[in-house]
Scaffold this motif. Structure first.
Motif, PDB file in Angstrom:
ATOM      1  N   ASN A 174     -54.132  77.311  43.385  1.00 42.28           N
ATOM      2  CA  ASN A 174     -53.301  76.397  44.176  1.00 42.28           C
ATOM      3  C   ASN A 174     -53.990  75.926  45.460  1.00 42.28           C
ATOM      4  N   ASP A 176     -64.312  68.315  55.295  1.00 41.06           N
ATOM      5  CA  ASP A 176     -64.242  67.057  54.555  1.00 41.06           C
ATOM      6  C   ASP A 176     -63.427  66.000  55.293  1.00 41.06           C
ATOM      7  N   LEU A 190     -56.199  73.797  48.087  1.00 42.90           N
ATOM      8  CA  LEU A 190     -56.546  72.385  48.213  1.00 42.90           C
ATOM      9  C   LEU A 190     -57.959  72.169  47.692  1.00 42.90           C
ATOM     10  N   ASN A 191     -58.198  70.986  47.122  1.00 45.39           N
ATOM     11  CA  ASN A 191     -59.539  70.697  46.598  1.00 45.39           C
ATOM     12  C   ASN A 191     -60.410  69.983  47.624  1.00 45.39           C
ATOM     13  N   TYR A 192     -60.132  70.221  48.908  1.00 49.96           N
ATOM     14  CA  TYR A 192     -60.983  69.732  49.988  1.00 49.96           C
ATOM     15  C   TYR A 192     -60.839  70.679  51.171  1.00 49.96           C
ATOM     16  N   SER A 193     -61.808  70.651  52.078  1.00 53.04           N
ATOM     17  CA  SER A 193     -61.821  71.579  53.203  1.00 53.04           C
ATOM     18  C   SER A 193     -61.646  70.839  54.523  1.00 53.04           C
ATOM     19  N   ALA A 250     -60.132  76.704  50.633  1.00 52.28           N
ATOM     20  CA  ALA A 250     -59.981  75.332  50.163  1.00 52.28           C
ATOM     21  C   ALA A 250     -61.334  74.625  50.229  1.00 52.28           C
ATOM     22  N   SER A 251     -61.689  73.961  49.149  1.00 54.23           N
ATOM     23  CA  SER A 251     -63.006  73.331  49.078  1.00 54.23           C
ATOM     24  C   SER A 251     -63.059  72.387  47.884  1.00 54.23           C
ATOM     25  N   ARG A 252     -64.051  71.505  47.905  1.00 51.35           N
ATOM     26  CA  ARG A 252     -64.247  70.607  46.760  1.00 51.35           C
ATOM     27  C   ARG A 252     -64.648  71.384  45.509  1.00 51.35           C
ATOM     28  N   LYS A 253     -65.382  72.458  45.709  1.00 55.64           N
ATOM     29  CA  LYS A 253     -65.800  73.298  44.593  1.00 55.64           C
ATOM     30  C   LYS A 253     -65.198  74.698  44.750  1.00 55.64           C
ATOM     31  N   LEU A 254     -64.868  75.307  43.632  1.00 55.46           N
ATOM     32  CA  LEU A 254     -64.314  76.651  43.660  1.00 55.46           C
ATOM     33  C   LEU A 254     -65.340  77.608  44.259  1.00 55.46           C
ATOM     34  N   ARG A 272     -52.492  77.547  50.799  1.00 60.94           N
ATOM     35  CA  ARG A 272     -53.291  76.534  50.114  1.00 60.94           C
ATOM     36  C   ARG A 272     -54.642  76.324  50.800  1.00 60.94           C
TER      37      ARG A 272
END
Length: 298
Positions: free
Chosen positions: A178, A186, A180-183, A71-75, A50
């Protein structure tokens, strides 16, 4: 008439000489091709978590091609060409989408230019990387063309094979979906706030600590978690010190219960020390009732 014959004879000699020269040039100049054939082509998901997804492809006698997303806020997406031998000087490689031999008549097209550096592996940004994956999915072969830095007359082509691509690509897309939407960046430095005279978080801080817990459970490279707890000045100084210590210990225990080694965690309470706002207002006291969590990677 003799002049015409003489001129034609001279023209023929010049044409013959030029043709011979061009043929000799073609013989001298060559192109070295690197690509996996249908038997050696191997695409695999070398990172599947993830936090990071990597789709890798071995290129015999040359190196490895890698598509990766983190994993990041943006793809995000990046392509890297890991070369066994880095170039001797700066140059450019043309990236073209080339049809395989079993699709005669299908034209190729230029996708981008890629910079080749002496110090590090060349890479391409998100948009080009996704385009290359799309071309591979359609049966085309992204291929890199550049001049050989050791022989100016020679060219090098490096092709990505479409053989055994689709299954690995489906797995890669599933992994990317799948992430994570943060790194790490963050949450590497996080300030959590408490409700008044309590060791219970505000709702926003409760969501934040859950993000940290999840990341800690996934990233084995995190070597140290620092937990520093503070209080406002409402109440006695001693009781505020003990309250901050309880807050720090509670977070430490929460992380340990979720699989984080206690040796990687340092938790301290500082009570009323190091206020960051005035204690004369409700808003200021709310800012002072805080825990600062800092994380360090190897």
């Amino acid at each position: 008439m003799k002049k015409i014959v003489a001129l034609m004879s001279t023209y023929f000699l010049i044409l013959t000489s030029l043709t011979a020269s061009l043929f000799a040039s073609d013989v001298k100049a060559g192109i070295r091709q690197y690509s996996a054939d249908i038997h050696t082509s191997n695409w695999q998901l070398s990172d599947d978590s993830r936090l990071q997804c990597t789709l890798s492809h071995q290129i015999p006698r040359y190196g490895e091609a890698r598509f990766s997303a983190k994993a990041s806020r943006k793809l995000n997406m990046e392509f890297e060409l890991d070369m066994m031998l880095l170039p001797d000087n700066y140059s450019l490689a043309e990236v073209r989408s080339v049809a395989p031999k079993w699709q005669p008549g299908v034209g190729s097209r230029t996708l981008a230019n890629m910079k080749l550096h002496k110090q590090f592996n060349p890479s391409l940004p998100k948009k080009v990387a996704w385009t290359m994956l799309s071309e591979l999915e359609q049966g085309m072969s992204p291929t890199f063309y550049y001049n050989d830095w050791y022989s100016e007359q020679d060219k090098i082509s490096v092709g990505l094979s479409t053989a055994r691509f689709k299954k690995a690509y489906r797995d890669f897309v599933g992994c990317v979906g799948n992430l994570l939407n943060y790194s790490f960046d963050d949450i590497a430095y996080t300030v959590l706030n408490y409700q008044s005279s309590s060791d219970k978080f505000t709702k926003a801080s409760q969501r934040r600590i859950e993000m940290i817990r999840q990341y800690l459970s996934l990233d084995p490279e995190l070597e140290l978690v620092l937990i520093d707890a503070y209080s406002d000045s409402y109440g006695g100084r001693w009781s505020n010190l003990k309250l901050s210590e309880r807050r720090a210990a509670k977070i430490r225990d929460y992380f340990v219960q979720n699989g984080i080694e206690v040796s990687r965690i340092e938790a301290k309470g500082y009570g009323e020390k190091r206020h960051i706002a005035s204690n004369d207002t409700t808003l200021g006291r709310g800012k002072n009732r805080r825990v600062v969590i800092q994380m360090q990677k190897q």
